[in-house]
Every structure is written in structure tokens, then in C-alpha cells.
Design an enzyme around this catalytic site. Structure first.
Site, PDB file in Angstrom:
ATOM      1  N   HIS A  70     -14.662 -35.737  -0.170  1.00  0.00           N
ATOM      2  CA  HIS A  70     -14.451 -34.570   1.053  1.00  0.00           C
ATOM      3  C   HIS A  70     -14.597 -35.053   2.209  1.00  0.00           C
ATOM      4  CE1 HIS A  70     -15.990 -31.870  -2.480  1.00  0.00           C
ATOM      5  NE2 HIS A  70     -14.892 -32.275  -3.077  1.00  0.00           N
ATOM      6  N   TYR A 133     -27.847 -31.663   3.573  1.00  0.00           N
ATOM      7  CA  TYR A 133     -27.010 -32.212   4.578  1.00  0.00           C
ATOM      8  C   TYR A 133     -27.132 -30.943   5.727  1.00  0.00           C
ATOM      9  CZ  TYR A 133     -23.383 -29.702   1.846  1.00  0.00           C
ATOM     10  OH  TYR A 133     -22.829 -28.626   1.066  1.00  0.00           O
TER      11      TYR A 133
END
Length: 470
Positions: A70, A133
Site C-alpha cells: 500500500h 506506525y
């Protein structure tokens, strides 16, 4: 087993901007501790101040869980809280490195900074792996996203566990091959004041750039309460503010004072908020009028402001505001000449029509041609020069307006003796309208811009070229 005892360090990769970090992990018989994200230390280690706004965790039960590839229009700082992963990153940005691949294993002692547009994917190598993240933007339905198939033959990622043997979502299995991927475009540059003298030069300088946008006040009202939602600002890398109120004499009137402060300070404050909130580089064009002109030699970027009139005061306020933006360039200029009505064109016209002008001889400076300003701005942006203020004029000797007028007459084949010198006081002695005070010395020191690797053309040469263009 977590690698304990490493020093904080960065490792470059084959993908520009994709950087692996070794993280110090401190352990004992109870377990371990680390600073997963420490802004001050990360900046010192060379990570850009990317401004995270959200922290996400993806927990994976089983070995072999595979996710990706992605690419989103934001930056990510990726680390592992528990477990271990095999990560694969593919550059899906427009440009020469499109399709480049980097792979690495990450555990709790390693992190990676993934820049906007680089495809991110991983496969877990241990059970109970927590993938963490930080991101510097929120998901938006209007943003541009790209995806790549995990099994793409061009990327040819050597997954430790065959994809046929692991857990993958049907959505990830359906992503396109590299040949069919829509690249993530680079962030855009917005030029404001695009119909002014400098704006037209910037249009010409960036004419072939698909990522450049140009706007006038009719296109974008900087004083609107809806400015923050007028654009998807996270898609912009740079705003070049070539818009300003420059009618120095009219600024001394009641209505002009309001207009000058609105354009040169209030609107600039709105831009500064937008730039700071969205990690945008703000380029702002300033003026010699922020000084009073009493200094005996050239003004440097660090000389204190001492504006004489309303225009200079409003420009000084704008400069101070822009200096608070983390990523900013203040371009301080003087005596701007470009495509439009200006002193050089007026003198050339008077010379051709047989009119002998009186021109002030007690104001000294250097002309600044708009193509020089545009080239200097492009240079600072392209080289990633240190943020801050840069004086930008053409080079060569300083001169008075009287000297320049004589040179225009000479270069156009007319007798320079037709130009008569007068003092500023004499020139405005019979004025019936408001007159702004002018700095007597407008010479700007060019050491900083030259040290950045940009050497402006000499005024003498630029003037010859300019007169030859019309």
C-alpha cells in the site's frame, strides 16, 4: 531475540527518503525498554521533522500474516513493538526510481521511515507480532492512493514464506501489477500572485511542471475563513507567495493602510498557519523597505528591521510571521523589474518619446529582475538549502535611480545627458498626494545566496537582456 545495545543510527537505502534506523534497546532480566520515537534525537540523527498526527498498531496472531503493498500520500515511521517482520518497500512515486524495491527484517531494535508514495508491506516471522506506525496525515476519501500486487513479477520480492502458504486478504490479492499501477504524484507547488510581475516570471520558470499550480486572489482568497478547507493542503509541498500590496505611496492613506496590512500581514499569517499545520515549505518575497536605509554599507539578512512607512512596516510584520514557519524561505529583494509597468520601461519610453526626465540621485541600490528571483527560488527549493532569509538582487555595482536612468538612455541609443539629477526631497516637493518615505540605501548583501550555490547575473548584463526583450 531483540538486539540490545545498539546505538541510534540511520542507514540509507536504494529508495530515496526510505531510511532504516537502529534503535537503542535497554534490557535486563525483567525485559527491555526503548524510546520508539524521540523527536529531538531523531532530528539529530537526520530524520526530517515529519509531524506525526496519528499512531496505529496492527497486531498479527500468526507467523506468515502478510499485508500490503500500500502506498499512501503521507509519511510513516514504522517499528515493531513485539515480534519480527520481513518488510518490503516499493517506490510507487512518479520519477526515475518508480518500481525500486528494498527489503529488510525489523524487530524491536529497528525502525524505518517510509516517505509519501512508497509502497509498504510486511510478512510476520514470529507469532503475536505488533506492527506500529506513526503517520502525518489522516485517511481521506479525496486523497490519491496506489497499490501493488504482493506477487508482482517485476518487483520479484523474495518472501521468506511463499505467498501460497500465508494469510492474505482477498483485497491485497487483487491489487494490480506494476505496469498497471497509478504512480503517486509528487506534492504540488502553489504560486500565489500569479498575475503580478514576479508571478508571471514564476509561471514561465515552472511552465513545464505538471505539479505547479498558479493562483490569483480571484482563485484563492487568503483572508477567507474557509482557507483551511479550500485545498487538500497535505497534497502541497511548497507555497510561493508572490502576492503583496506594493503601492508604497497609497499605503500611507487610510484605505491603503488597511489594504497593505491585510495583504502583507493578515494574509501572510493565514498562509503561515496553513504551512505549519501541513508541513509545507513557505516561500515569501520581502522588500528592502523593511530597513530605514541609514546603514553605510550593504544590509545583511540579520540586520534589524527599521521600516520608515506603512508598506515597510506591513512587510516587516509579514517577514516576522513567516520566520515562525518551520520550513520557510524569506526572499528579500529590491527595485524589482519584470513583465509590466516599472522604472526601466518608463525610462525607455520617455527616452523614445523625447522626454527629458528628472530622476532622484540620493537613493542607491541594485535592480532585481524577476527571472533572477524565480531562478533563485527554484535553486533554493531544488537544492534543499538551509531554511531562512536570503537577500536576492542582481549582482554588480550599486547605483542610484539617476545612474540607472542614464544607462537605460544610453543602451537605447539616446543621450544620457538628457537625464537630470534631483534629490528625493526636490522630486516630491510639489506632491499633492501622500508620499511614502524611501530608504536612501537599499543595497542588499548577497553573501548568503551566493554561498548556497546561486550567483545572480550582474545588473549590467541583465539590463541589456531586458531592454532587448521589448
Amino acid at each position: 531475540m531483540v538486539d540490545v545495545g545498539k546505538a541510534l543510527a540511520r542507514r540509507e537505502t536504494a529508495i530515496p527518503g526510505l531510511v532504516i534506523f537502529d534503535l537503542p534497546v535497554h534490557g535486563d532480566n525483567r525485559g527491555w525498554f526503548k524510546e520508539n520515537w524521540q523527536r529531538e534525537k531523531m532530528l539529530a540523527a537526520g530524520l526530517e521533522d515529519f509531524g506525526p498526527v496519528q499512531n496505529n498498531i496492527s497486531f498479527n496472531d500468526a507467523v506468515g500474516t502478510t499485508r500490503g503493498i500500500h502506498a499512501e500520500p503521507w509519511d510513516k515511521f514504522v517499528s515493531v513493538a513485539t515480534g519480527r517482520i520481513f518488510g518490503a518497500w516499493v517506490d510507487l512515486r512518479e520519477g526515475p526510481t518508480f518500481g525500486a524495491v528494498v527489503t529488510a527484517e525489523l524487530d524491536a531494535s529497528t525502525a524505518i521511515f517510509v516517505p509519501r508514495g512508497v509502497g509498504n508491506s510486511y510478512q510476520t516471522l514470529e507469532p503475536n507480532t505488533a506492527y506500529v506506525y506513526l503517520v502525518n496525515d489522516h485517511w481521506s476519501p479525496s486523497a490519491t492512493y496506489s497499490f501493488l500486487n504482493l506477487a508482482d513479477e517485476t518487483a520479484a520480492i523474495a518472501w521468506p514464506i511463499p505467498l501460497a502458504d500465508v494469510e492474505i486478504s482477498p483485497k491485497d490479492l487483487a491489487h494490480p501489477r506494476l505496469a498497471d499501477v497509478t504512480p503517486i504524484p509528487r506534492r504540488k507547488t502553489l504560486v500565489l500572485g500569479a498575475n503580478g510581475q514576479l508571478g508571471r516570471a514564476l509561471r514561465q520558470r515552472f511552465a513545464d511542471a505538471a505539479w505547479a499550480e498558479f493562483a490569483t486572489r480571484d482563485d484563492l482568497d487568503l483572508t477567507s475563513d474557509e482557507l483551511a478547507s479550500a485545498r487538500r493542503w497535505r497534497d502541497y509541498d511548497t507555497i510561493i507567495n508572490a502576492a503583496a500590496y506594493t503601492a508604497v505611496d497609497k499605503a500611507e492613506t487610510p484605505e491603503g493602510r488597511v489594504a497593505a496590512w491585510e495583504a502583507n500581514a493578515t494574509a501572510v499569517a493565514a498562509l503561515a498557519r496553513i504551512a505549519t499545520a501541513n508541513g509545507i515549505t513557505l516561500v515569501h518575497v520581502s522588500s528592502d523597505y523593511v530597513f530605514d536605509g541609514t546603514k553605510q554599507n550593504a544590509y545583511t539578512e540579520t540586520d534589524p528591521f527599521a521600516p520608515l512607512g506603512v508598506y515597510g512596516q506591513s512587510k516587516a510584520a509579514g517577514d516576522a510571521i513567516v520566520a515562525t514557519v518551520p520550513r520557510h524561505y524569506v526572499i528579500r529583494t529590491s527595485w524589482v523589474i519584470g513583465d509590466g509597468n516599472n522604472f526601466v520601461r518608463t525610462m525607455a519610453s520617455l527616452a523614445g518619446r523625447g522626454i527629458d526626465p528628472a530622476v532622484v540621485d540620493d537613493q542607491v541600490g541594485r535592480l532585481t529582475f524577476t527571472d533572477t528571483i524565480a531562478d533563485a527560488i527554484a535553486h533554493l527549493l531544488e537544492t534543499g538549502a538551509t531554511y531562512g532569509t536570503y537577500n536576492v538582487t542582481n549582482g554588480g555595482d550599486a547605483a542610484s535611480w539617476f545612474d540607472i536612468a542614464r544607462e537605460v538612455f544610453r543602451l537605447t541609443g539616446n543621450d544620457p545627458e538628457r537625464v537630470r539629477p534631483v534629490s528625493t526631497a526636490e522630486y516630491f516637493a510639489d506632491a499633492t498626494a501622500a508620499v511614502a518615505p524611501r530608504p536612501a540605501n537599499s543595497v542588499l548583501d548577497l553573501t548568503a545566496i551566493q554561498a548556497s550555490g546561486f550567483t545572480p547575473a550582474r545588473v549590467e548584463d541583465a539590463l541589456v537582456r531586458y531592454l532587448g526583450s521589448f
